[in-house]
Design an enzyme around this catalytic site. Structure first.
Site, PDB file in Angstrom:
ATOM      1  N   THR A  25      47.424  36.366  52.370  1.00  0.00           N
ATOM      2  CA  THR A  25      48.125  35.588  51.345  1.00  0.00           C
ATOM      3  C   THR A  25      49.633  35.763  51.504  1.00  0.00           C
ATOM      4  O   THR A  25      50.127  36.885  51.565  1.00  0.00           O
ATOM      5  CB  THR A  25      47.679  36.057  49.948  1.00  0.00           C
ATOM      6  OG1 THR A  25      46.311  35.711  49.789  1.00  0.00           O
ATOM      7  CG2 THR A  25      48.493  35.405  48.851  1.00  0.00           C
ATOM      8  N   HIS A 177      34.918  32.235  51.675  1.00  0.00           N
ATOM      9  CA  HIS A 177      35.392  33.526  51.166  1.00  0.00           C
ATOM     10  C   HIS A 177      34.421  34.036  50.101  1.00  0.00           C
ATOM     11  O   HIS A 177      34.435  33.568  48.959  1.00  0.00           O
ATOM     12  CB  HIS A 177      36.786  33.351  50.579  1.00  0.00           C
ATOM     13  CG  HIS A 177      37.516  34.629  50.305  1.00  0.00           C
ATOM     14  ND1 HIS A 177      36.908  35.870  50.342  1.00  0.00           N
ATOM     15  CD2 HIS A 177      38.821  34.865  49.990  1.00  0.00           C
ATOM     16  CE1 HIS A 177      37.808  36.797  50.056  1.00  0.00           C
ATOM     17  NE2 HIS A 177      38.972  36.216  49.842  1.00  0.00           N
ATOM     18  N   ASN A 180      36.031  40.336  48.303  1.00  0.00           N
ATOM     19  CA  ASN A 180      37.233  40.774  47.579  1.00  0.00           C
ATOM     20  C   ASN A 180      37.274  40.429  46.099  1.00  0.00           C
ATOM     21  O   ASN A 180      38.345  40.247  45.518  1.00  0.00           O
ATOM     22  CB  ASN A 180      38.490  40.236  48.283  1.00  0.00           C
ATOM     23  CG  ASN A 180      38.692  40.928  49.620  1.00  0.00           C
ATOM     24  OD1 ASN A 180      38.104  41.968  49.869  1.00  0.00           O
ATOM     25  ND2 ASN A 180      39.500  40.345  50.479  1.00  0.00           N
ATOM     26  N   TYR A 182      36.388  37.793  44.410  1.00  0.00           N
ATOM     27  CA  TYR A 182      36.608  36.421  43.968  1.00  0.00           C
ATOM     28  C   TYR A 182      35.267  35.793  43.559  1.00  0.00           C
ATOM     29  O   TYR A 182      34.244  36.477  43.514  1.00  0.00           O
ATOM     30  CB  TYR A 182      37.369  35.639  45.051  1.00  0.00           C
ATOM     31  CG  TYR A 182      38.749  36.231  45.245  1.00  0.00           C
ATOM     32  CD1 TYR A 182      39.686  36.198  44.205  1.00  0.00           C
ATOM     33  CD2 TYR A 182      39.103  36.879  46.420  1.00  0.00           C
ATOM     34  CE1 TYR A 182      40.945  36.780  44.347  1.00  0.00           C
ATOM     35  CE2 TYR A 182      40.358  37.475  46.566  1.00  0.00           C
ATOM     36  CZ  TYR A 182      41.270  37.421  45.524  1.00  0.00           C
ATOM     37  OH  TYR A 182      42.507  38.003  45.643  1.00  0.00           O
ATOM     38  N   ASN A 237      40.140  43.886  43.296  1.00  0.00           N
ATOM     39  CA  ASN A 237      39.985  43.011  42.129  1.00  0.00           C
ATOM     40  C   ASN A 237      38.895  43.485  41.179  1.00  0.00           C
ATOM     41  O   ASN A 237      38.194  42.687  40.562  1.00  0.00           O
ATOM     42  CB  ASN A 237      39.770  41.562  42.564  1.00  0.00           C
ATOM     43  CG  ASN A 237      41.020  40.976  43.179  1.00  0.00           C
ATOM     44  OD1 ASN A 237      42.100  41.134  42.633  1.00  0.00           O
ATOM     45  ND2 ASN A 237      40.884  40.340  44.327  1.00  0.00           N
TER      46      ASN A 237
HETATM   47  C1  PHB Z   1      45.700  38.443  47.509  1.00  0.00           C
HETATM   48  O1  PHB Z   1      46.359  37.407  47.400  1.00  0.00           O
HETATM   49  O2  PHB Z   1      46.096  39.517  47.064  1.00  0.00           O
HETATM   50  C2  PHB Z   1      44.410  38.384  48.190  1.00  0.00           C
HETATM   51  C3  PHB Z   1      43.906  37.161  48.558  1.00  0.00           C
HETATM   52  C4  PHB Z   1      42.688  37.086  49.179  1.00  0.00           C
HETATM   53  C5  PHB Z   1      41.989  38.247  49.442  1.00  0.00           C
HETATM   54  C6  PHB Z   1      42.500  39.469  49.090  1.00  0.00           C
HETATM   55  C7  PHB Z   1      43.711  39.539  48.457  1.00  0.00           C
HETATM   56  O3  PHB Z   1      40.811  38.180  50.025  1.00  0.00           O
END
Ligand code: PHB
Length: 366
Positions: A25, A177, A180, A182, A237
């Site tokens: 990111t 994705h 993490n 999400y 997260n």
């Molecule tokens: C972030 O923007 O911090 C981020 C984005 C995607 C990921 C992990 C972290 O898989």
């Protein structure tokens, strides 16, 4: 003996080496539209066997950070065309990472400033990034609302449409994705999914949304252009599952018949320790379960790899190794790995937001 620098074909995509650039990111897409500067950044890194773009929102609802790119509006597709053309011109291959953040968002980033959506109305104790006068500000994520079961087909459709948009934009494929913390990971894991309908409870139910998304994306663009990212035990997260080994064994067994290009596994804590004492996980067993179920995709490993560790992984049977932060500061990382360094150190202050500084101005070897 196979090395990191040998070519490999993953699904329908021929790679010149086994080094991937992990999704990173960078928050440099104002209004979620990719820019010519992003084209320069990715093209500079095109000697990677595979570039995986920064996570890219499949819908406005799927966005959780300021100035991250999207793939749901015509101007975004047009912007990405500039990126893919520049990468292909430089001889590279590039897939985009399809992202719905779920509860990791803020009302300021949501359509109509509504609440972020999640499997259950459980807040993530984590931060997101807003930009104030162009500077990144880290703020707590907002309280989410639980998705109604009637909304889920629309989210699956958003993934399908984004996959088609990716092909229209010139990408070689997509990475779903599912890592993490999400949305798809939130559905998978017990800490964030307390639903009592067909999408919660049993492992089969918690994996249902992911499998519907995989089927929709594969149906739209083909398994050979589809990869997936998983993170069985990362705490990123504020995500946790009570029993990840059987959960992810089920996931990879269900993935096996889809003919995917690659399975991308984050080992340990994203961007942190590879081993977590309180969250043990057997990655070799995961891969073995996938192969035993007939899965033929390339096995991509990620997290904290350096040259020695990557060589060891390839010797142990990994097909591709994804490097993250080293690619931020070393556009010619492949060449530097080939000659054993040296490596530029990344500047953390320019990771998120801003312009060319700390983005397209890292030097290559002379
Ligand atoms: C972030 O923007 O911090 C981020 C984005 C995607 C990921 C992990 C972290 O898989």
């Amino acid at each position: 003996m196979t090395t990191l620098f040998d070519p490999i074909t993953v699904g329908d995509i021929a790679l010149s080496n086994r080094i991937a650039m992990a999704p990173l990111t960078r928050n440099r897409a104002p209004n979620a539209v990719p820019t010519p500067l992003m084209a320069t950044y990715y093209a500079q890194r095109a000697t990677a066997g595979l570039l995986i773009t920064e996570a890219t929102a499949i819908s406005h609802q799927g966005q959780g950070y300021a100035d991250v790119p999207g793939l749901y509006a015509p101007e975004q597709i047009a912007g990405w065309k500039g990126v893919t053309a520049a990468v292909h011109q430089a001889g590279g291959r590039i897939v985009t990472q399809l992202w719905h953040v779920g509860r990791v968002s803020h009302t300021e980033l949501q359509p109509g400033q509504g609440a972020p959506v999640a499997p259950s109305a459980i807040r993530a104790h984590t931060k997101t990034v807003l930009l104030k006068d162009g500077a990144p500000v880290f703020v707590d994520t907002s309280e989410p609302r639980a998705l109604d079961i009637a909304e889920l087909p629309g989210i699956v459709e958003d993934y399908r449409r984004a996959a088609l948009a990716a092909i229209e934009a010139g990408f070689d494929g997509v990475e779903i994705h599912a890592a993490n913390g999400y949305l798809l990971d939130q559905f998978l894991k017990t800490g964030s999914n307390q639903r009592t309908d067909a999408y919660g409870g049993s492992i089969e139910n918690r994996a249902r949304l992911l499998m519907e998304v995989v089927a929709a994306v594969v149906g739209a663009i083909g398994g050979g252009r589809t990869g997936i990212r998983l993170s069985p035990v990362t705490p990123a997260n504020d995500i946790i599952d009570a029993d990840p080994q059987p959960l992810f064994t089920h996931v990879v067994q269900q993935l096996a018949p889809h003919g995917l290009a690659y399975v991308h596994v984050i080992e340990g804590a994203t961007g942190g320790p590879r081993e977590l004492a309180d969250r043990p996980f057997d990655y070799a067993a995961l891969k073995a379960a996938y192969r035993a179920a007939g899965g033929k995709a390339a096995w991509m490993v990620n997290n904290g790899y350096d040259l020695a560790l990557a060589n060891q992984a390839v010797a142990d049977g990994a097909d591709v190794v994804a490097f993250g932060r080293p690619f931020i500061s070393n556009p010619d990382l492949v060449q530097r790995l080939r000659v054993g360094g040296p490596f530029n150190e990344p500047d953390r202050n320019t990771f998120y937001g801003g312009g060319a500084q700390g983005y397209t101005d890292y030097p290559v070897l002379g």
